[in-house]
Design an enzyme around this catalytic site. Structure first.
Site, mmCIF file in Angstrom:
data_model
loop_
_atom_site.group_PDB
_atom_site.id
_atom_site.type_symbol
_atom_site.label_atom_id
_atom_site.label_comp_id
_atom_site.label_asym_id
_atom_site.label_seq_id
_atom_site.Cartn_x
_atom_site.Cartn_y
_atom_site.Cartn_z
ATOM 1 N N ASP A 67 0.817 -1.217 0.000
ATOM 2 C CA ASP A 67 0.000 0.000 0.000
ATOM 3 C C ASP A 67 0.850 1.265 0.000
ATOM 4 O O ASP A 67 2.067 1.214 0.196
ATOM 5 C CB ASP A 67 -0.955 -0.010 1.214
ATOM 6 C CG ASP A 67 -0.266 -0.406 2.512
ATOM 7 O OD1 ASP A 67 0.980 -0.392 2.556
ATOM 8 O OD2 ASP A 67 -0.968 -0.734 3.480
ATOM 9 N N HIS A 140 -7.170 -4.904 10.099
ATOM 10 C CA HIS A 140 -6.901 -4.648 8.683
ATOM 11 C C HIS A 140 -5.593 -5.291 8.231
ATOM 12 O O HIS A 140 -4.677 -5.497 9.022
ATOM 13 C CB HIS A 140 -6.961 -3.149 8.336
ATOM 14 C CG HIS A 140 -5.799 -2.312 8.776
ATOM 15 N ND1 HIS A 140 -5.957 -1.085 9.365
ATOM 16 C CD2 HIS A 140 -4.463 -2.489 8.706
ATOM 17 C CE1 HIS A 140 -4.771 -0.555 9.619
ATOM 18 N NE2 HIS A 140 -3.854 -1.393 9.233
HETATM 19 C C1 GLP Z 1 -0.503 0.232 8.541
HETATM 20 C C2 GLP Z 1 -0.165 -0.594 7.306
HETATM 21 C C3 GLP Z 1 -0.371 -2.082 7.547
HETATM 22 C C4 GLP Z 1 0.268 -2.475 8.868
HETATM 23 C C5 GLP Z 1 -0.408 -1.735 9.990
HETATM 24 C C6 GLP Z 1 0.121 -2.085 11.359
HETATM 25 O O1 GLP Z 1 -1.786 0.638 8.639
HETATM 26 N N1 GLP Z 1 -0.939 -0.216 6.174
HETATM 27 O O2 GLP Z 1 0.202 -2.820 6.474
HETATM 28 O O3 GLP Z 1 0.159 -3.874 9.065
HETATM 29 O O4 GLP Z 1 -0.202 -0.352 9.770
HETATM 30 O O5 GLP Z 1 1.256 -1.322 11.633
HETATM 31 P P1 GLP Z 1 2.192 -1.512 12.887
HETATM 32 O O6 GLP Z 1 3.086 -2.668 12.527
HETATM 33 O O7 GLP Z 1 2.952 -0.223 12.979
HETATM 34 O O8 GLP Z 1 1.346 -1.792 14.050
#
Ligand code: GLP
Length: 262
Positions: A67, A140
């Site tokens: 993304d 998500h």
């Molecule tokens: C973002 C990304 C995701 C990721 C999520 C969790 O929203 N688009 O791909 O998995 O954050 O992030 P973190 O690993 O910082 O908790």
């Protein structure tokens, strides 16, 4: 589904790096699906060390990221383009033309055309061999927020307030924080040959439990992985802390490890 519960985030990074390096050593032209967020940073550091030790090369590897934000340029340090360069690409021997991120910045094309072109580029590369995922605290994957269609493809998504709040810590006060993103869809993710989802920390425990043990539902996009034939959840103790069946997952792991030794 394979569910691996490890002591801490360090062990999560080590095992996931091992899986990726085994794949690349077996198939130097592997196509990887990559994720951003704080969780995979430790994994990327391990991959960089393997590269520096001379045991791993990305010379022929192709990558597709999940993304990218809309509304900031790829040069903005907050963009996922900049994140990937900083956290991985600038420190390994990947060829710049082999790393891809979705973007809406292409002049004269609608976001639908850009999304379709991204899907086509993945298909032309032969499809994704291994997709790395993190998970949002609302379940998500990529930026497929709750209520995303389970058959979705690369497209623009509006972020939920929960995701905006979760990621707010990464933005300075007063700095523009995007509300939109281009993301691979759930069906795009399910097309990959193999998926590894990494989750660390107690703030992910509810989402992890819903993804693995909850019903298949668009309200927890990660639960769509229940439909995937080769998915591994690599979790630390805190992220696994709400799993009801954790004794079983640990038991399976012990059996698998003893089989690997023999
Ligand atoms: C973002 C990304 C995701 C990721 C999520 C969790 O929203 N688009 O791909 O998995 O954050 O992030 P973190 O690993 O910082 O908790």
């Amino acid at each position: 589904m394979e569910v691996i519960i490890l002591e801490d985030s360090h062990a999560v990074a080590t095992l996931s790096a091992q899986r990726i390096s085994d794949l690349i050593n077996k198939k130097p032209t592997a196509v990887l699906g990559l994720a951003t967020g704080s969780t995979p940073i430790a994994l990327y550091q391990k991959l960089i060390s393997l590269y520096q030790q001379g045991t791993l090369s990305f010379r022929h590897v192709v990558t597709f990221n999940l993304d990218e934000y809309i509304g900031i340029s790829p040069n903005n340090p907050q963009s996922y383009h900049a994140f990937m360069k900083r956290e991985l690409f600038d420190s390994i021997d990947i060829q710049p033309h082999n790393s891809h991120l979705p973007t809406c910045e292409r002049a004269g094309e609608t976001s639908c055309q850009v999304g379709a072109a991204y899907e086509q580029a993945i298909a032309e590369a032969g499809g994704i061999d291994l997709q790395v995922l993190g998970i949002g605290s609302n379940g998500h994957i990529g930026f497929n927020e709750p209520s995303s269609s389970l058959v979705s493809r690369t497209r623009v998504k509006t972020l939920t307030q929960a995701t905006v709040n979760d990621n707010n810590r990464l933005f300075e006060e007063g700095e523009f924080q995007p509300r939109l993103a281009m993301t691979m869809g759930i069906a795009s993710i399910l097309d990959s040959q193999q998926v590894i989802l990494l989750a660390t920390g107690a703030q992910k425990a509810r989402a992890v439990c819903n993804a693995i043990e909850g019903p298949l539902s668009a309200m927890c996009p990660a639960s769509a992985l229940q439909l995937h034939k080769q998915v591994t959840f690599i979790l630390d103790e805190a992220a696994a802390s709400k799993l009801e069946n954790h004794h079983y997952y640990r038991w399976v792991r012990r059996i698998n490890e003893s089989l690997e030794k023999n």
